[in-house]
Design an enzyme around this catalytic site. Structure first.
Site, PDB file in Angstrom:
ATOM      1  NE  ARG A  44      -0.573   1.804   3.508  1.00 25.19           N
ATOM      2  CZ  ARG A  44       0.787   2.553   3.962  1.00 25.19           C
ATOM      3  NH1 ARG A  44       1.841   1.689   4.344  1.00 25.19           N
ATOM      4  NH2 ARG A  44       0.767   3.762   3.789  1.00 25.19           N
ATOM      5  N   GLY A  45       0.180   2.549  -0.279  1.00 25.62           N
ATOM      6  CA  GLY A  45       1.046   3.713  -0.202  1.00 25.62           C
ATOM      7  C   GLY A  45       1.157   3.914  -1.719  1.00 25.62           C
ATOM      8  CB  ALA A  46       0.611   6.946  -3.929  1.00 26.04           C
ATOM      9  NE  ARG A  87      -6.240   0.877  -1.968  1.00 28.37           N
ATOM     10  CZ  ARG A  87      -5.738   1.358  -1.042  1.00 28.37           C
ATOM     11  NH1 ARG A  87      -4.425   1.321  -0.788  1.00 28.37           N
ATOM     12  NH2 ARG A  87      -6.265   2.213  -0.121  1.00 28.37           N
ATOM     13  CD  GLN A 193      -3.744   3.006   6.602  1.00 29.86           C
ATOM     14  OE1 GLN A 193      -4.095   3.241   7.494  1.00 29.86           O
ATOM     15  NE2 GLN A 193      -4.051   2.686   5.462  1.00 29.86           N
ATOM     16  CG  ASP A 234      -2.941   8.045  -2.091  1.00 30.83           C
ATOM     17  OD1 ASP A 234      -2.890   8.401  -0.986  1.00 30.83           O
ATOM     18  OD2 ASP A 234      -2.650   6.807  -2.131  1.00 30.83           O
ATOM     19  CG  ASN A 244      -2.349  11.833   2.128  1.00 26.75           C
ATOM     20  OD1 ASN A 244      -1.781  10.808   1.490  1.00 26.75           O
ATOM     21  ND2 ASN A 244      -2.220  12.180   3.253  1.00 26.75           N
ATOM     22  CE  LYS A 245      -5.348   5.772   4.003  1.00 27.83           C
ATOM     23  NZ  LYS A 245      -6.437   4.851   3.311  1.00 27.83           N
TER      24      LYS A 245
HETATM   25  O1  MRU Z   1      -4.621   3.479   1.806  1.00 30.55           O
HETATM   26  P1  MRU Z   1      -3.171   3.556   1.809  1.00 30.55           P
HETATM   27  O2  MRU Z   1      -2.527   3.062   3.024  1.00 30.55           O
HETATM   28  O3  MRU Z   1      -2.598   2.934   0.545  1.00 30.55           O
HETATM   29  O4  MRU Z   1      -3.111   5.049   1.994  1.00 30.55           O
HETATM   30  C1  MRU Z   1      -1.827   5.721   1.843  1.00 30.55           C
HETATM   31  C2  MRU Z   1      -1.738   7.105   1.942  1.00 30.55           C
HETATM   32  O5  MRU Z   1      -2.614   7.744   1.929  1.00 30.55           O
HETATM   33  C3  MRU Z   1      -0.298   7.590   1.807  1.00 30.55           C
HETATM   34  O6  MRU Z   1      -0.427   9.055   2.587  1.00 30.55           O
HETATM   35  C4  MRU Z   1       0.029   8.240   0.389  1.00 30.55           C
HETATM   36  O7  MRU Z   1      -0.111   6.803  -0.397  1.00 30.55           O
HETATM   37  C5  MRU Z   1       1.123   8.835  -0.047  1.00 30.55           C
HETATM   38  S1  MRU Z   1       2.488   7.841   0.895  1.00 30.55           S
HETATM   39  C6  MRU Z   1       3.803   7.906  -0.001  1.00 30.55           C
END
Ligand code: MRU
Length: 345
Positions: A44-46, A87, A193, A234, A244-245
């Site tokens: 996970r994470g972009a 996703r 997270q 993201d 973002n999250k």
């Molecule tokens: O749902 P996730 O855990 O994939 O969400 C991740 C985030 O929101 C991060 O802040 C985002 O991907 C940037 S991090 C490199």
């Protein structure tokens, strides 16, 4: 610790759903398992999603048996669609798919296409490694010695599959410069997270931190206990609006209200120059089950409903600067994001 590792004919992923309690790796040559790992947030994470998808597409290509170009490409299309449906918000996923599609164009046969998929995935991985390292060092100048920095979600090695990260990469680079940084870590409901992953990474980096629940951020911001906020992204629209999250937007508003700078750190692959504003960013809706329980323990009554958007959009007016590997972008974002693309992408 390696978040994503390519082993020649298979991929190895650190299962982030098990952290911090267990360090378990998923090793597979089956691209569908990579699609599931992305859906389930094992990876996970972009940026990490983008790299994993690029290698996953290579696995999908390798597994195709037919050899004539047209039938091969038909089957490969299914692989692309499976990843595209995994996703919706992190644009790095679609960036990886686009790069893999571009790599096909001049390849004459299935063997060459398979090799091109592997090579392109490795190239994206190397590019993101350099991007994260460069943006982390560029962003570190924003953090002064003694700063208390609030962050949301997880944006380090785990979220990027690289040695630095986005927001957490900037914090790591500042600490490497010898600055004393104290991090306030939002726990990041519903999937935690921050509580599970950011704390785990900060412990390894030996950077001091305090874990807080998401609803405590305003309290600390209003008391002058936070010098700046830094988060990842993201997807960033061409006007700077940033997805973002979930929970990032309220933190940005609270930072603005309390005159605390709010920074976004992201590689250029997270900028979606095809969309004009945050209104066009698709927001992932996840299973409400994630709200009803914490790590398998039910906390809500049975037979109720819930909403579970995974991301929110922070309007550009609340963002003090966007840190990229091509430099720190300030307002007006529309013009300055455009020139970053013209210069370096
Ligand atoms: O749902 P996730 O855990 O994939 O969400 C991740 C985030 O929101 C991060 O802040 C985002 O991907 C940037 S991090 C490199």
């Amino acid at each position: 610790m390696k978040t994503i590792e390519w082993l020649g004919d298979r991929i190895k992923l650190l299962d982030q759903t098990e952290l911090p309690l267990r360090e378990i790796y998923l090793e597979t040559a089956d691209y569908k398992e990579v699609v599931s790992a992305i859906k389930q947030l094992k990876v996970r994470g972009a940026p990490a999603i983008g790299i994993a998808a690029a290698y996953g597409i290579a696995l999908g290509a390798i597994s195709i048996k037919v050899t004539d170009r047209e039938s091969f490409l038909n089957e490969l299309q299914t692989v692309f669609s499976d990843f595209a449906g995994s996703r919706p918000t992190a644009v790095n996923l679609f960036y990886a798919i686009k790069r893999q599609k571009q790599a096909i164009a001049d390849k004459a046969n299935a063997t060459d296409i398979k090799q091109a998929m592997v090579d392109t995935a490795a190239l994206i991985n190397r590019e993101e490694e350099k991007a994260m390292s460069d943006l982390s060092k560029a962003g570190a100048d924003l953090l002064k010695d003694g700063f208390k920095v609030l962050t949301h979600c997880n944006t380090g090695q785990l979220a990027t599959g690289t040695s630095y990260g986005t927001a957490l990469g900037v914090i790591k680079a500042a600490a490497e410069q010898g600055k004393n940084i104290m991090v306030y870590v939002d726990e990041t409901r519903p999937l935690l997270q921050g509580a599970r992953l950011t704390t785990w990474e900060l412990l390894q980096l030996k950077i001091p931190f305090k874990l807080i629940t998401d609803n405590m951020a305003g309290h600390f911001l209003s008391r002058g206990q936070i010098d700046c906020v830094i988060v990842g992204a993201d997807r960033i629209a061409s006007n700077g609006d940033t997805a973002n999250k979930i929970g990032t937007y309220p933190v940005a508003v609270l930072a603005h209200e309390n005159h605390v700078p709010f920074y976004v750190a992201a590689p250029v692959s997270t900028i979606d120059s095809s969309i004009g504003s945050g209104d066009e960013i698709p927001i992932e809706e996840r299973d409400p089950e994630e709200i009803f329980q914490i790590r398998g323990v039910r906390i809500a009554p049975q037979n109720i409903s819930a909403l579970n958007p995974a991301f929110d959009v922070t309007p550009n007016k609340y963002i003090s600067a966007i840190v990229t590997q091509n430099g720190i972008i300030k307002k007006p974002y529309k013009r300055n994001i455009k020139s970053i693309f013209q210069e370096g992408h």
